[in-house]
Structures are given as C-alpha cells and as structure tokens.
Enzyme design. Sequence first.
Site, PDB file in Angstrom:
ATOM      1  N   HIS A 340       0.825  -1.208   0.000  1.00 35.02           N
ATOM      2  CA  HIS A 340       0.000   0.000   0.000  1.00 35.02           C
ATOM      3  C   HIS A 340       0.859   1.258   0.000  1.00 35.02           C
ATOM      4  O   HIS A 340       2.056   1.228   0.296  1.00 35.02           O
ATOM      5  CB  HIS A 340      -1.009  -0.025   1.144  1.00 35.02           C
ATOM      6  CG  HIS A 340      -0.504   0.276   2.514  1.00 35.02           C
ATOM      7  ND1 HIS A 340      -0.641   1.511   3.109  1.00 35.02           N
ATOM      8  CD2 HIS A 340       0.075  -0.506   3.441  1.00 35.02           C
ATOM      9  CE1 HIS A 340      -0.170   1.473   4.337  1.00 35.02           C
ATOM     10  NE2 HIS A 340       0.284   0.254   4.572  1.00 35.02           N
ATOM     11  N   ASP A 350       5.900   3.331   7.339  1.00 34.92           N
ATOM     12  CA  ASP A 350       4.627   2.641   7.099  1.00 34.92           C
ATOM     13  C   ASP A 350       3.736   3.501   6.223  1.00 34.92           C
ATOM     14  O   ASP A 350       3.089   4.432   6.715  1.00 34.92           O
ATOM     15  CB  ASP A 350       3.945   2.359   8.437  1.00 34.92           C
ATOM     16  CG  ASP A 350       2.634   1.608   8.293  1.00 34.92           C
ATOM     17  OD1 ASP A 350       2.371   1.079   7.195  1.00 34.92           O
ATOM     18  OD2 ASP A 350       1.879   1.553   9.277  1.00 34.92           O
ATOM     19  N   GLU A 387      -5.225   1.525   2.639  1.00 37.85           N
ATOM     20  CA  GLU A 387      -4.999   0.373   3.522  1.00 37.85           C
ATOM     21  C   GLU A 387      -5.188   0.749   4.982  1.00 37.85           C
ATOM     22  O   GLU A 387      -5.764  -0.020   5.767  1.00 37.85           O
ATOM     23  CB  GLU A 387      -3.586  -0.181   3.296  1.00 37.85           C
ATOM     24  CG  GLU A 387      -3.290  -1.483   4.023  1.00 37.85           C
ATOM     25  CD  GLU A 387      -2.651  -1.310   5.392  1.00 37.85           C
ATOM     26  OE1 GLU A 387      -2.361  -2.336   6.042  1.00 37.85           O
ATOM     27  OE2 GLU A 387      -2.453  -0.158   5.844  1.00 37.85           O
ATOM     28  N   GLU A 388      -4.680   1.908   5.358  1.00 38.57           N
ATOM     29  CA  GLU A 388      -4.657   2.266   6.778  1.00 38.57           C
ATOM     30  C   GLU A 388      -6.046   2.299   7.421  1.00 38.57           C
ATOM     31  O   GLU A 388      -6.227   1.791   8.528  1.00 38.57           O
ATOM     32  CB  GLU A 388      -3.930   3.596   6.979  1.00 38.57           C
ATOM     33  CG  GLU A 388      -2.437   3.558   6.651  1.00 38.57           C
ATOM     34  CD  GLU A 388      -1.625   2.700   7.601  1.00 38.57           C
ATOM     35  OE1 GLU A 388      -2.209   2.082   8.514  1.00 38.57           O
ATOM     36  OE2 GLU A 388      -0.401   2.630   7.429  1.00 38.57           O
ATOM     37  N   ASP A 416       4.859  -4.527   3.340  1.00 42.43           N
ATOM     38  CA  ASP A 416       4.320  -3.323   3.985  1.00 42.43           C
ATOM     39  C   ASP A 416       5.512  -2.556   4.515  1.00 42.43           C
ATOM     40  O   ASP A 416       6.432  -2.266   3.761  1.00 42.43           O
ATOM     41  CB  ASP A 416       3.321  -3.734   5.078  1.00 42.43           C
ATOM     42  CG  ASP A 416       2.330  -2.624   5.436  1.00 42.43           C
ATOM     43  OD1 ASP A 416       2.777  -1.486   5.642  1.00 42.43           O
ATOM     44  OD2 ASP A 416       1.116  -2.892   5.508  1.00 42.43           O
ATOM     45  N   HIS A 524       2.441   5.518  13.035  1.00 44.70           N
ATOM     46  CA  HIS A 524       1.178   6.227  12.809  1.00 44.70           C
ATOM     47  C   HIS A 524       1.166   7.643  13.390  1.00 44.70           C
ATOM     48  O   HIS A 524       0.101   8.179  13.699  1.00 44.70           O
ATOM     49  CB  HIS A 524       0.003   5.419  13.387  1.00 44.70           C
ATOM     50  CG  HIS A 524      -0.336   4.211  12.587  1.00 44.70           C
ATOM     51  ND1 HIS A 524      -1.467   3.449  12.816  1.00 44.70           N
ATOM     52  CD2 HIS A 524       0.293   3.608  11.546  1.00 44.70           C
ATOM     53  CE1 HIS A 524      -1.511   2.442  11.963  1.00 44.70           C
ATOM     54  NE2 HIS A 524      -0.445   2.523  11.186  1.00 44.70           N
TER      55      HIS A 524
END
Length: 749
Positions: A340, A350, A387-388, A416, A524
Amino acid sequence: MSRTIAVPAGIFLACTILTSSTPFAASQSALEQKFDAAVQPEQMGAWLKQLAAEPNHLGSPHDRENAETVLAWFQQWGWDAHIETFDVLYPTPISETLEMVAPRRFKVDLDEPAIRGDSSSTAKERGLPPYVAYQGDGDATGELIYVNYGMKDDYTMLERMGVDIKGKIVIARYGSGWRGLKPKLAQDHGAIGCIIYSDPADDGYSLDAVYPDGPARPAKGVQRGSVVDMPLYAGDPLTPGVGATKDAKRLDRSQAPDLLKIPTLPISYADAQVLLSALEGNVVPAAWRGALPITYRVGPGPARVRIAVKSDWSLKTTYNVIATLKGSTYPDQWIVRGNHRDGWVFGATDPLSGQVVMLQEAKILGEFVRTGWRPKRTIIYASWDGEEPGLLGSTEWAETHAMELKKKAVIYINSDSNMRGFLDVGGSHDFEHFVNQVAADVMDPETNVTVGERRRAKQRIDALEPAAKEPAKEIARIAADPKRDFYIDALGSGSDYSAFLEHLGLPALDVGYADEGNSDGVYHSRYDTYEHHSRWVDPGFVYAAVLAKTTGRMVLRLADADLPVRRASNFAEAIGRYLKEVQKLAKDKREEAERQAKLLSDRSFQLAADPTKTSGVPTALKRVPKFDLSPLEKASLRLTKSARAYDVAFAKNATRLDTKSRVRLQALMQTIDQTLAPQVWLTGRPWYKNLIYAPGRFTGYGVKTLPGVREGIEDQRFEDVNRYAKLIADALSAYSARLDQATAVLSGH
C-alpha cells in the site's frame, strides 16, 4: 456446507523452484544475479523522500499526486498501467475535544508539535490531527477508569477489583492487541467513551532515547489508526463482500455492523500522565504499571473527562495503481504483488519503505523486458490506496475481481513496512519450502550469511528467553536442524493480503525485514518521516535492497515456473501442530473452569481480597464439555499420508512428465488452496471463509488457526466446536483428495 471446487481445464499452478540439475536453473540463477546487481538503495531512498514529502492520508492531495507519480513511473518502465478507483466511506475529523473537568480543568491540545529539521516542520500541508477512524461521533462526560491495555483479560481483572465500567470513560494504553478492540470491548462493557495513549514503557523513553535524539516516541507523539471492527470484515464498511464501485448497493451507515458507537480519541503520554495522575482507587497490579512517573491507579474518578468528536462521514476516492506485464506462455495465470501507498501522515516507514522496494522491483523487471526477457506468467503489481483505514483499496479490488482472481491468480505476495533486521515472513504453509529456498539464496549484509541462516539463529536464541513457551522451543528445535525447513508464521490480518487469503482462499505470502531498525516510536504519528526512517530504521536503505532481492526472486521464480513449488508435507505438518494446540486448549480450558468453580464455591476470591479495597468475583466460566475432534484427527492423518505420497512422487517423477501430464498436474494444483475456503464461514463473520487462517475475533491482527474450533473453545461457544471440527475436516479431505489426484498423475496413472 463444504464442497470440492472443480478444476477448470488448462489452469496452471504458480509453483516453481527448480533444482540446480535442471537446464533452466543456470539461466534462472543468472537472471537473479542480474536482478541483484540492478538494485539501487540510493534510488529507493530518493523515491521515499519524494513520496513522503507531504501527508499521504486517503483523500489528501499528495496521496492522489503520488498515485499519478507511481502510474507515470510504471508506464515509463514499460508496464501496462492504469488507476482503478473506488468510492469508500472514510470519516475525517471536523472537531475534537478532550478535557478533564474535575478535580481540576485540563484541556488536551490533540496536536503534535513540529520537530526542527524534520518533514513535520518543512511540509506545506499540515495533515489531519491525531484521531482514530470509524469511532462513534458523540459528546460524553463521565468518570475516568484506567483499564490497562483494555483487552479481555483486563476486564476480567477489573471484575475482581469490583470496578463497574458502565457509564464511565476508559483510558487504555496501546499494545497487547489491536487498537480497534480497545473501544470495542469498552463499548461492550458499557463505557460511554474511550481514550487510547502510548505508554513510554511500550515505545517511549523507557526503551530508547526519544526522537530526534533516538528512535523512540517523543512525549507529544500520538498514534493514529483505525478502530473499525475489522474482525467482522475488511474493506468499505458500506459494501461488505462487493466492490465499492459507483453503482454498488450500499448499506446505510446506521446498518454497518463494524462501525463503533462511542467517541474515541488517541493522545500522547505527556497528556495521559495528567489524566492518570488524577485517578484514585486501587493501585493497579504490577503487570498494569507503565513507565510514567506516577502511581498507576484504576479509579473510577475523581477525574472526570469530557470527550467530543464530530466527523465528516462522506465517501472518499481510493486510487489503486494496477500495473501489468503480460505473460508470454500463460497470460491468464497471474502472480500478484502488492504494497500500500497511503499513510496516516507522511508514512515513510509505514508503508513507503515497502512501496519503494516494490517500485524498484518493477523498474528492474521493466528493464528486463526491454532487453528481451518475458515472464511466462502475467505479473501484476498493485500500489494500493486506503490500507490504513481498513484495507480499503486492496479489498475492494479483490472483491470486484473475485471470480477472475479465483480462476487466474496463482499467489498474492505482500509487503508493507520494512526495516533493518531479520527476515519476517508469514503465509500459506504449502509455500513454506519455497520461502526456505529463496531465503537460502539471499545474503544478509550485516553478517554475510544467508537471511535464512540468520532467521534460524534468531529462532534458536528466542527460545532461550526466560518467558519462552513450548511452541518457541519447538520452533528452535526445527530451526537447529538444517535438513528441515524453518517455520513461517500463519497470517491473521493487518495488511493487504487479507482479502486474498481469508476471503477468496488464495495462497498468500507477507514478506519484510524487522526487529533491528526501530519504527515503533513514530508508528502512525506525524514523525514517521524520511528523516526518522533514514536515520533510525534503515540507514542507507540497505534492507530495502535485501527485501527487493527477496521478493524479486519470489516473483521471478513463480512467473517462470515449470513445476509446482508447493511442498504439501509442510502444510500437513502445520495442521498437525494446530490440531495439537486446540486439543491442549480444550484440556486447559476444561481444567481452568473446574478450578474456578471450586474457588467460587469455596469463596476463595472473597477471602483472599484485601478488605480495605473494593473487590469482586469473576463471572463464572461455563463447564467445558468433551468435544468430538475425531473427524479433524482423521482428516489430519489422511492429509499427512496424502502429502507424503505427493511429495515423494513429485521428487521422483516431476521432471520426467510429458507435456500433457505436466499441464494436468499444474491444473490440479492451481486452485488447491481454495478447497480450504469453501462456501461456509466463521460464526458471525461471513466475510471470512478460510477455515485454516483468520484474524481472531478478539485479537484483531493476531491469527487464529483452525479458527472455528479454536475460538469456539476460547469464547465458550461450545456448540461450534464439533460443527467446525467436521467442516475443517471436510476442507482438509478435499485438499487431500486433490493431492491424491496429483500423485496419480505423477505416478503415470
């Protein structure tokens, strides 16, 4: 009920790994060496810096700009590429408030300050504030209760402490399980709001220096994320099981079962300390204590907090970039590779650390095509969006193309986040031997041994940890035997393989490197930037190169396979392990229920409690009956026998098959994994059809193998256990029957 899937004529399996004695092996080795030489770490670093320059959340300007950039690159490299869009429900915050209103006032600012020299201070776009997607909008005020990680066992302990959650607001720390379960379980226990924070014991200063002086989470860092109830189904909440195209029939938002009802917000540990230090009540058990300089107490109160969230619940557009190199010999057989592209803010580690690896592979494959090479099978590379929030882009694409994928897809290979460290791979166990062979041909740049050798060494050392349990010790024993394949992990959820493996029943692998580079501290957050990644996670993009060489080999070998790569005995061995685990689980749960019943009848909980503190007793466990696992036991034995016969016949005869027999063998094996995902499903979760692998209902990302039986025992749904033992046995028998047919072909019958 279970069914055996018919084999369409002429369908080919994606399975190869040729021995060094075959004529093709030398040219394959030369091609892989050429691939290795073309990998450019500095180029991947430059791409990551470009793609992570601005916030990349779904719906952001830079997310779409990156899609168009990636599309242009694929086209420049000779791929047939296009953007495929889906319209999905994706809430973004309009307003957020979190404040303590008693015993004193304190307002949480819900912000992450910029760090000088970091992309957080140089980007033109601010990005979205800290929040969690798919929480329930609302405005609630109530007493605060600390619930540790907010998982099932924590609520059992709260019962013993005599703490009632109803009408309260809980504060839970990240860790131990998927974030979406924290507000879900709080809601189920009657809470009216949920706060989640990152404790420095888990990813902050107790582990390392904080960013920018080290990799760990700074005091004001906040972990965003999704709290959609993804163990029910992945993808767009309004279109479960079908692609979210413009004309798709959608649920009303009030009907979507995976959306939460209570307001939820994430905060930093700097702000959490203020709230937690205002709690009174029982001092928490030792295992509940984090690393903040406070006495951790449960509450409730006297701290009272107000939490209010309002969101924009409009549809947003996902932009998947789909690129294809058409196969020369078997164009209708697909090797699908994905990673992604969207992040919560900049998304450097990420997911862009994996995205640039996939792009590097694509560039090299495009160069190979320009110089005369053509893959035998079609290769599809997918740069997923969304995706998240909930695996949106990949799931909607897989649901839209479900029938074609089930007919044509050989395997889905996912990556990923990627960082410095050890090979970390999970997936379908009949591809375990294939993974071992690839790992034996990729060198680790830090130790100058293969990545497979280094993984084995780590598995052996991990078993020496004081807390290591018997499964880890068994893994170590296997890893110490060079004649046996090291284990790969079973897959639950958490990345884009889910729709392929667990909904469609296609084989899948998830590949990356991890454990030495540290990205947990910025996970994140606004600080997951190029600067953090290039300094603390993968300096020099060395392991980006290693991942490219690993997954690149997988794609090359599978695309040009002349013989199957599945080793059925690896799958049979895995099933045998999982069967032993559920047998032991049933025994342990039966004994646990009997012990608890005796403790309750003897009033032991009351007598052992401190009379000066509030206390309670746990809810009585159901008596665990004797289960009939005999169908599963018989199916496992048959599978072991069929797998051994197939593997022996393959080793003896595969390279001597005539063309007609080879095509027949490949046709039989092409869809064999789909026998494990018949038209039945897990209780209350019709989207999840794979009877061997699924995310746990109350683990989120964590896998549950033989999930119908295992969760039937764990969740006290005892009526499910015998039923699923039979259903899983039927699926395994269908897999064995297919192996028997393949063995007959290999034996000339």
